[in-house]
Design a protein around this motif. Structure first.
Motif, PDB file in Angstrom:
ATOM      1  N   MET A 134       0.843  -1.198   0.000  1.00  0.00           N
ATOM      2  CA  MET A 134       0.000   0.000   0.000  1.00  0.00           C
ATOM      3  C   MET A 134       0.877   1.247   0.000  1.00  0.00           C
ATOM      4  O   MET A 134       2.040   1.203   0.407  1.00  0.00           O
ATOM      5  CB  MET A 134      -0.914   0.009   1.224  1.00  0.00           C
ATOM      6  CG  MET A 134      -1.878  -1.161   1.296  1.00  0.00           C
ATOM      7  SD  MET A 134      -3.104  -1.159  -0.004  1.00  0.00           S
ATOM      8  CE  MET A 134      -4.089   0.238   0.472  1.00  0.00           C
ATOM      9  N   GLN A 174      -1.112   4.306   4.361  1.00  0.00           N
ATOM     10  CA  GLN A 174      -0.928   2.893   4.705  1.00  0.00           C
ATOM     11  C   GLN A 174       0.354   2.321   4.104  1.00  0.00           C
ATOM     12  O   GLN A 174       0.460   1.121   3.892  1.00  0.00           O
ATOM     13  CB  GLN A 174      -2.130   2.080   4.247  1.00  0.00           C
ATOM     14  CG  GLN A 174      -3.405   2.450   4.961  1.00  0.00           C
ATOM     15  CD  GLN A 174      -4.577   1.641   4.444  1.00  0.00           C
ATOM     16  OE1 GLN A 174      -4.729   1.429   3.253  1.00  0.00           O
ATOM     17  NE2 GLN A 174      -5.410   1.186   5.368  1.00  0.00           N
ATOM     18  N   GLN A 177       2.000  -1.398   4.288  1.00  0.00           N
ATOM     19  CA  GLN A 177       0.972  -2.410   4.567  1.00  0.00           C
ATOM     20  C   GLN A 177       0.817  -3.307   3.351  1.00  0.00           C
ATOM     21  O   GLN A 177       0.763  -2.834   2.225  1.00  0.00           O
ATOM     22  CB  GLN A 177      -0.360  -1.725   4.871  1.00  0.00           C
ATOM     23  CG  GLN A 177      -1.484  -2.663   5.224  1.00  0.00           C
ATOM     24  CD  GLN A 177      -1.336  -3.234   6.620  1.00  0.00           C
ATOM     25  OE1 GLN A 177      -0.953  -2.520   7.525  1.00  0.00           O
ATOM     26  NE2 GLN A 177      -1.613  -4.503   6.762  1.00  0.00           N
ATOM     27  N   ALA A 209      -1.159  -5.848   0.797  1.00  0.00           N
ATOM     28  CA  ALA A 209      -2.512  -5.982   0.269  1.00  0.00           C
ATOM     29  C   ALA A 209      -2.481  -6.994  -0.864  1.00  0.00           C
ATOM     30  O   ALA A 209      -1.417  -7.375  -1.339  1.00  0.00           O
ATOM     31  CB  ALA A 209      -3.014  -4.630  -0.237  1.00  0.00           C
ATOM     32  N   ARG A 236      -4.209  -7.657  -4.674  1.00  0.00           N
ATOM     33  CA  ARG A 236      -5.052  -7.221  -5.793  1.00  0.00           C
ATOM     34  C   ARG A 236      -5.631  -8.481  -6.431  1.00  0.00           C
ATOM     35  O   ARG A 236      -4.899  -9.318  -6.953  1.00  0.00           O
ATOM     36  CB  ARG A 236      -4.247  -6.439  -6.826  1.00  0.00           C
ATOM     37  CG  ARG A 236      -5.115  -5.978  -8.013  1.00  0.00           C
ATOM     38  CD  ARG A 236      -4.360  -5.085  -8.956  1.00  0.00           C
ATOM     39  NE  ARG A 236      -3.827  -3.902  -8.299  1.00  0.00           N
ATOM     40  CZ  ARG A 236      -4.515  -2.783  -8.038  1.00  0.00           C
ATOM     41  NH1 ARG A 236      -5.793  -2.705  -8.360  1.00  0.00           N
ATOM     42  NH2 ARG A 236      -3.929  -1.762  -7.453  1.00  0.00           N
TER      43      ARG A 236
END
Length: 95
Positions: free
Chosen positions: A72, A76, A79, A81, A83
């Motif tokens: 991110m 953020q 962090q 993530a 997709r």
């Protein structure tokens, strides 16, 4: 009765507001037990996937999606993530 006259269409599904845990699998390792027992702090356990390979998303033991790991940005930053790149057909429910 048409869809617009069906009273259940207007009621929200209470189950949609329940949080669910999604597990992201980034890879697997199959060390020998003797090698696993000898691991210590800062040891490296090699996985069967590369950093650019898709990760698998599970609810329980049911594969629900695949995606790519991303970092991110902005507030953020740092962090992790995912997709989503592929979604399983969940029309028949999970499990």
């Amino acid at each position: 009765m048409t869809d617009s006259q069906n009273p259940t269409q207007d009621k929200p599904n209470p189950f949609e507001a329940i949080p669910i845990e999604v597990t992201v699998s980034v890879g697997r390792a199959r060390p020998l037990i003797r090698d696993l027992l000898s691991l210590g702090e800062n040891a490296v356990l090699t996985l069967d996937k590369r950093i650019e390979d898709p990760v698998d998303l599970y609810v329980g033991d049911q594969l629900v999606a695949r995606g790519l790991l991303e970092e991110m940005e902005g507030d953020q930053a740092g962090q992790l993530a995912v997709r989503l790149t592929e979604i399983s057909d969940l029309q028949n429910g999970i499990g």
